[in-house]
Design a protein around this motif. Sequence first.
Motif, mmCIF file in Angstrom:
data_model
loop_
_atom_site.group_PDB
_atom_site.id
_atom_site.type_symbol
_atom_site.label_atom_id
_atom_site.label_comp_id
_atom_site.label_asym_id
_atom_site.label_seq_id
_atom_site.Cartn_x
_atom_site.Cartn_y
_atom_site.Cartn_z
ATOM 1 N N ILE A 82 0.828 -1.208 0.000
ATOM 2 C CA ILE A 82 0.000 0.000 0.000
ATOM 3 C C ILE A 82 0.862 1.258 0.000
ATOM 4 N N THR A 83 1.933 1.242 0.791
ATOM 5 C CA THR A 83 2.709 2.466 0.988
ATOM 6 C C THR A 83 3.932 2.576 0.084
ATOM 7 N N HIS A 84 4.484 1.437 -0.350
ATOM 8 C CA HIS A 84 5.772 1.435 -1.069
ATOM 9 C C HIS A 84 6.836 2.182 -0.275
ATOM 10 N N GLN A 85 6.748 2.076 1.043
ATOM 11 C CA GLN A 85 7.768 2.728 1.873
ATOM 12 C C GLN A 85 9.125 2.074 1.671
ATOM 13 N N TRP A 86 9.149 0.748 1.588
ATOM 14 C CA TRP A 86 10.402 0.008 1.441
ATOM 15 C C TRP A 86 10.506 -0.590 0.056
ATOM 16 N N ILE A 87 11.594 -0.296 -0.606
ATOM 17 C CA ILE A 87 11.881 -0.819 -1.939
ATOM 18 C C ILE A 87 12.908 -1.939 -1.777
ATOM 19 N N PHE A 88 12.548 -3.144 -2.202
ATOM 20 C CA PHE A 88 13.418 -4.299 -2.040
ATOM 21 C C PHE A 88 14.400 -4.360 -3.213
ATOM 22 N N VAL A 89 15.682 -4.358 -2.890
ATOM 23 C CA VAL A 89 16.716 -4.222 -3.909
ATOM 24 C C VAL A 89 17.426 -5.538 -4.193
ATOM 25 N N ASN A 90 17.707 -6.291 -3.142
ATOM 26 C CA ASN A 90 18.473 -7.530 -3.312
ATOM 27 C C ASN A 90 18.066 -8.524 -2.233
ATOM 28 N N SER A 91 18.023 -9.814 -2.587
ATOM 29 C CA SER A 91 17.666 -10.817 -1.596
ATOM 30 C C SER A 91 18.253 -12.165 -1.981
ATOM 31 N N GLU A 92 18.422 -13.014 -0.989
ATOM 32 C CA GLU A 92 18.839 -14.393 -1.235
ATOM 33 C C GLU A 92 18.270 -15.273 -0.137
ATOM 34 N N ILE A 93 18.160 -16.557 -0.401
ATOM 35 C CA ILE A 93 17.641 -17.498 0.578
ATOM 36 C C ILE A 93 18.654 -18.615 0.773
ATOM 37 N N HIS A 94 18.856 -18.993 2.029
ATOM 38 C CA HIS A 94 19.777 -20.084 2.323
ATOM 39 C C HIS A 94 19.130 -21.398 1.904
ATOM 40 N N GLU A 95 19.826 -22.163 1.106
ATOM 41 C CA GLU A 95 19.244 -23.364 0.513
ATOM 42 C C GLU A 95 18.778 -24.360 1.569
ATOM 43 N N PHE A 96 19.531 -24.485 2.673
ATOM 44 C CA PHE A 96 19.193 -25.482 3.686
ATOM 45 C C PHE A 96 18.371 -24.888 4.826
ATOM 46 N N PHE A 97 18.871 -23.791 5.429
ATOM 47 C CA PHE A 97 18.209 -23.229 6.603
ATOM 48 C C PHE A 97 16.994 -22.371 6.257
ATOM 49 N N LYS A 98 16.884 -21.930 5.014
ATOM 50 C CA LYS A 98 15.757 -21.111 4.539
ATOM 51 C C LYS A 98 15.734 -19.712 5.152
ATOM 52 N N HIS A 99 16.890 -19.229 5.668
ATOM 53 C CA HIS A 99 16.961 -17.825 6.065
ATOM 54 C C HIS A 99 16.904 -16.954 4.812
ATOM 55 N N ILE A 100 16.221 -15.824 4.919
ATOM 56 C CA ILE A 100 16.200 -14.841 3.830
ATOM 57 C C ILE A 100 17.061 -13.650 4.242
ATOM 58 N N ARG A 101 17.965 -13.244 3.370
ATOM 59 C CA ARG A 101 18.699 -12.005 3.540
ATOM 60 C C ARG A 101 18.112 -10.984 2.591
ATOM 61 N N LEU A 102 17.816 -9.813 3.114
ATOM 62 C CA LEU A 102 17.097 -8.805 2.340
ATOM 63 C C LEU A 102 17.746 -7.442 2.516
ATOM 64 N N PHE A 103 17.953 -6.761 1.391
ATOM 65 C CA PHE A 103 18.425 -5.373 1.400
ATOM 66 C C PHE A 103 17.310 -4.507 0.843
ATOM 67 N N MET A 104 16.914 -3.480 1.601
ATOM 68 C CA MET A 104 15.827 -2.611 1.170
ATOM 69 C C MET A 104 16.152 -1.167 1.503
ATOM 70 N N VAL A 105 15.539 -0.270 0.733
ATOM 71 C CA VAL A 105 15.793 1.160 0.911
ATOM 72 C C VAL A 105 14.477 1.900 1.071
#
Length: 305
Positions: A247-270
Amino acid sequence: MGLHYSVHTVILFVIFGGNVLLKRNFDTRDNVDGLHRSAECVQETIEPLMVGNLWQFWDRFPYVVNKCSPSLKDVKLGEFPNSDELKYHFLPLRKLPNCTIISLGIGKDVKAEKKMKSVMRDCNFFGADPVEEDNNELFSDFGKFFNMAVGDRNGSFRSYVLEEIYRYQEVLTIDLATFIRNNVKQQTIDQLMVDIEHAEYPVFPFIEEQGQLEEWGINVCQINIEIHSPTDEDRETFASFIRKNFITHQWIFVNSEIHEFFKHIRLFMVNGRNRECLKRYFLTDSKPRSTRKTREIHIEDHLFQ
């Protein structure tokens, strides 16, 4: 992650996590509009997946973020490696009156922060970790260290911490807004890095529109966050954050990855809405901007507060 500077929409292939991704690069003539077009791309692609079993949404989210990642004109994205990942930070367009970088959850690894400090010498660094051993000495070499956990509440709580190994222990905890107001004492936070071992989920409401940070006049420009493998409740918390952001587009997601085994998500946003953040990192001139998104919802003055 490299940026591609072109006024045309192009198609290129990117190797990500062993897969070939189709990445769309948007027209770069207006950075602010480009940020919000990227957000629209994420919304159009991921929203249909956010029904029923949210694991489908979880697994696809990093793919979609990278496919829709914006290309921007006349800005530089810095990549800062630590022992097992990259931290990202768009470099300022001009000399800043102040620069503040916060690292929550140091984990005895300050390689990325030290590299940032070498590039942005005028920035002040603040770090917090419930484990003092090693972390205090490492971080105090270039910044101010606080021996506490930062989360969503104040008091003493059981937390998952890294000493020789990860284990639970009772630690002093402070909520994010109070930590920034009382210890950092800055209204504009240029970078917030978060790796706090599942305590990130209750922190999401703090960075939403009308969350406690905004209520206290604190604006965060860029965030690197590790989102740990979720419970069903955690996935719903993250999905709620994403839905509100549609709704707000406050955060723009720029880069992300997921750990293949643990399924953690790393996210960079501005931050795509705060005027000061946009001025520091994305507005290459000082002219007021009226983007398609702001025109649609008729709250430009509120968006660029």
